[in-house]
Design an enzyme around this catalytic site. Structure first.
Site, short mmCIF file in Angstrom:
data_model
loop_
_atom_site.label_atom_id
_atom_site.label_comp_id
_atom_site.label_asym_id
_atom_site.label_seq_id
_atom_site.Cartn_x
_atom_site.Cartn_y
_atom_site.Cartn_z
N LEU A 1 0.92 -1.34 0.12
CA LEU A 1 0.06 -0.07 0.14
C LEU A 1 0.69 1.28 0.17
CD1 LEU A 1 -2.72 -1.06 2.64
CD2 LEU A 1 -2.98 -1.17 0.42
N ASP A 2 0.33 2.23 -0.60
CA ASP A 2 1.06 3.40 -0.40
C ASP A 2 1.10 4.16 0.77
OD1 ASP A 2 0.96 3.85 -3.22
OD2 ASP A 2 -0.78 4.97 -3.38
N ARG A 3 2.15 4.97 1.28
CA ARG A 3 2.39 5.29 2.52
C ARG A 3 1.18 5.96 3.33
NH1 ARG A 3 3.13 10.48 4.43
NH2 ARG A 3 4.26 10.82 6.22
N THR B 1 -1.92 5.31 2.42
CA THR B 1 -3.17 4.46 2.27
C THR B 1 -3.36 3.38 3.46
OG1 THR B 1 -3.04 4.75 -0.33
CG2 THR B 1 -4.41 2.61 0.92
N ARG C 1 -6.75 5.69 -7.65
CA ARG C 1 -6.43 7.23 -7.45
C ARG C 1 -6.47 7.85 -9.00
NH1 ARG C 1 -0.86 7.65 -4.12
NH2 ARG C 1 -1.67 9.90 -4.20
#
Length: 295
Positions: free
Chosen positions: A133-135, A137, A232
């Protein structure tokens, strides 16, 4: 127990054990060779070579235990374990935490915390991320406990046999449900941003609107593919960027990150084929946005 046990059937008689493990039990050639070299593959209690020919009734034991090391510093960072079995660990990652150490974030990551958890619980495992996951998220991250488990769960991901659901709050009013099937790629190798563009990789996002106001909408999303920044990019492209997404939308005074949460996973376990469905509680900052919609 970090061991696989099989009983050879009549149809397996005359089959080399290497072919049995590769084609019948879906172990990779690399893993079979590695375990064989260590004497971790036994038939009727004895280590055998990979050209051994099976007989009906043979008991095959595959010990997945190997000595492994990883250059990740264990750190005593609390983690929320949502699900765990002998093969995988699933945790609820908080927002603003990097998943894996990088030059910019060598410590304080989820991987540092998981490594510490494995040590504290006496598990001889390294951190093998099945998803990332993105930082910013939050939500569910799956970690495999062995090379075998990582291969099996990665295969399930590739075959779309793991259902991945997200909760997002997007700008503007939308209703109903739909599918966004638009290819995504980077305009250049140096670009952090992705775009919908011809010739990109196929990306498919299914969504259902759960609540909506004039300003924002709460959306339940199911990913059919898992491209970088897919949710996104897709929602920004259709004119409804995620609230707080400064890369694909704009800043918000209601939340200081993109309003995206990896909410639910549905899959079957590797060994028993048991159906599992788990969810991660919606974090407070996204819940505040949901409350705002309901006013």
């Amino acid at each position: 127990m970090n061991k696989l046990v099989f009983i050879a059937d009549k149809k397996d008689a005359g089959v080399k054990i290497s072919n049995f493990l590769k084609y019948e039990k879906d172990l990779s050639t690399r893993l079979i060779k590695k375990l064989s070299r260590k004497g971790n593959i036994l038939v009727n209690g004895k280590s055998v070579k990979m050209d051994y020919t099976l007989d009906a009734g043979d008991k095959i034991e595959v010990d997945l235990t190997t000595e492994e090391s990883q250059d990740i510093l264990p750190e005593d960072i609390p983690i929320e374990v949502v699900y765990e079995d002998s093969d995988i660990l699933i945790v609820n990652k908080p927002p603003f935490m990097v998943v894996h150490p990088t030059k910019g974030h060598p410590t304080g990551t989820l991987s540092n915390a998981v490594m510490n958890y494995f040590i504290k619980t006496n598990q001889n495992s390294i951190v093998r991320l099945v998803n990332r996951l993105d930082r910013d998220t939050s939500g569910l991250v799956m970690i495999a406990k062995s090379q075998f488990a990582h291969q099996q769960m990665a295969n399930k991901m590739d075959k779309n046999e793991i259902d991945k659901y997200y909760i997002a709050v997007v700008e503007g009013y939308i209703d109903g449900s739909g599918t966004i099937d638009l290819p995504i790629d980077r305009p250049s190798l140096e670009s952090i941003k992705r775009e919908v563009m011809e010739g990109g990789q196929r990306a498919v996002t299914h969504y259902e609107v759960l609540k909506a106001s004039n300003d924002m909408s709460l959306v339940l999303i199911k990913l059919e593919t898992g491209k970088t920044h897919q949710i996104r990019v897709h929602f920004s492209h259709i004119g409804h960027p995620l609230i707080g997404d400064t890369l694909y939308g704009r800043e918000s005074n209601l939340i200081n990150r993109q309003a995206l949460h990896a909410y639910k996973l549905k899959f079957t376990t590797i060994r028993e084929g048991k159906e599992i469905e788990i969810t991660a509680d919606i974090p407070e900052d996204i819940q505040k946005l949901i409350d705002y919609i309901e006013k």
